[in-house]
Design an enzyme around this catalytic site. Structure first.
Site, PDB file in Angstrom:
ATOM      1  N   ILE A  70       0.908  -1.151   0.000  1.00  0.00           N
ATOM      2  CA  ILE A  70       0.000   0.000   0.000  1.00  0.00           C
ATOM      3  C   ILE A  70       0.945   1.199   0.000  1.00  0.00           C
ATOM      4  O   ILE A  70       1.872   1.278   0.822  1.00  0.00           O
ATOM      5  CB  ILE A  70      -0.950  -0.028   1.229  1.00  0.00           C
ATOM      6  CG1 ILE A  70      -1.879   1.194   1.243  1.00  0.00           C
ATOM      7  CG2 ILE A  70      -0.211  -0.130   2.545  1.00  0.00           C
ATOM      8  CD1 ILE A  70      -3.002   1.089   2.316  1.00  0.00           C
ATOM      9  N   SER A  71       0.775   2.116  -0.955  1.00  0.00           N
ATOM     10  CA  SER A  71       1.736   3.225  -1.104  1.00  0.00           C
ATOM     11  C   SER A  71       1.688   4.150   0.101  1.00  0.00           C
ATOM     12  O   SER A  71       0.667   4.224   0.803  1.00  0.00           O
ATOM     13  CB  SER A  71       1.399   4.035  -2.362  1.00  0.00           C
ATOM     14  OG  SER A  71       1.379   3.197  -3.492  1.00  0.00           O
ATOM     15  N   ALA A  72       2.782   4.886   0.314  1.00  0.00           N
ATOM     16  CA  ALA A  72       2.815   5.875   1.398  1.00  0.00           C
ATOM     17  C   ALA A  72       1.723   6.913   1.141  1.00  0.00           C
ATOM     18  O   ALA A  72       1.557   7.388   0.017  1.00  0.00           O
ATOM     19  CB  ALA A  72       4.181   6.540   1.440  1.00  0.00           C
TER      20      ALA A  72
END
Ligand code: SAM
Length: 224
Positions: A70-72
């Site tokens: 899950i991207s920052a």
């Protein structure tokens, strides 16, 4: 506009942590009030593995299985803001992942078409979006580098994984005046770009800075 039902203000630990998280996003340059409100509403902690929930609102990518992340949230917010959504758009997302950005986009656009290549992630994201009562998103399983001509043209396209170049079919499926935001370039030296389709044949490209994303794998990405 958007496809999430309004919920009463959330109480408790995660609600407070998320309000502070949104304050951080604002200090770091996210100014669009609709984008900030979407980040205030979407419960990121419900999309990360249980053991990592305590880090759900830190500005860091987290593993979601299948070698993916899950991207920052900071980069998700910057990419979302760069799409300049008003609420009436059809958006294509390439790389559903956990469904976090999908849920954010669902609050900011009329319709979201999202494509994920890993079956288990696509299924988990569908379940999560159902649990969030999202009604304006369709998650498709497949190679997003080909886009999805059946629903084109798209007013906005976001790519959440990095290939050597921005896939040509996606440029072809972008509406005139549409915006595409995504990473590209050699591994270890990726650049986040925004491309506007100025006319049928003309595209304006600008750099939004250096970035690091997982591989975009597909016919117009890296070989898997
Ligand atoms: N925005 C997502 C989130 O918040 O969870 C993060 C997505 S993750 C960094 C990138 C995703 O792109 C992964 O789930 C990966 O499987 C997917 N992906 C990579 N290549 C793809 C392709 N050609 N088509 C569709 N999905 C792809």
């Amino acid at each position: 506009m958007g496809g999430l039902q309004q919920r009463p203000r959330e109480r408790g630990e995660h609600g407070l942590v998320r309000r502070r998280f949104v304050e951080r996003l604002r200090r770091n340059g996210i100014r669009d009030p609709r984008v900030l409100e979407a980040f205030a509403q979407v419960r990121r902690h419900e999309l990360v593995p249980e053991a990592l929930r305590g880090r759900a609102y830190a500005d860091t990518p987290l593993p979601i299985g299948e070698g993916q992340t899950i991207s920052a949230p900071g980069i998700v917010a910057a990419m979302t803001q760069a799409l300049e959504l008003r609420g009436d758009e059809t958006v294509l997302e390439v790389g559903t992942g956990s469904g976090y950005q999908t849920a954010i986009l669902s609050r900011l656009a009329a319709r979201v078409i999202s494509i994920e290549r890993v079956p288990r992630l696509a299924a988990a994201a569908r379940r999560a979006l159902d649990a969030f009562a999202v009604t304006n998103v369709v998650v498709h399983l497949g190679d997003g580098t080909q886009g999805r001509p059946a629903d084109a043209p798209y007013d906005a396209i976001v790519i959440t994984a990095g290939g050597p170049e921005i896939p040509e079919p996606l440029l072809g499926q972008l509406a005139v005046n549409g915006r595409l935001v995504g990473p590209c370039g050699p591994r270890g030296a990726q650049e986040l770009v925004r491309i506007r389709r100025v006319s049928l044949r003309r595209f304006a490209r600008e750099s939004l800075g250096a970035c690091r994303f997982v591989d975009l794998i597909g016919a117009h990405g890296w070989v898997g």
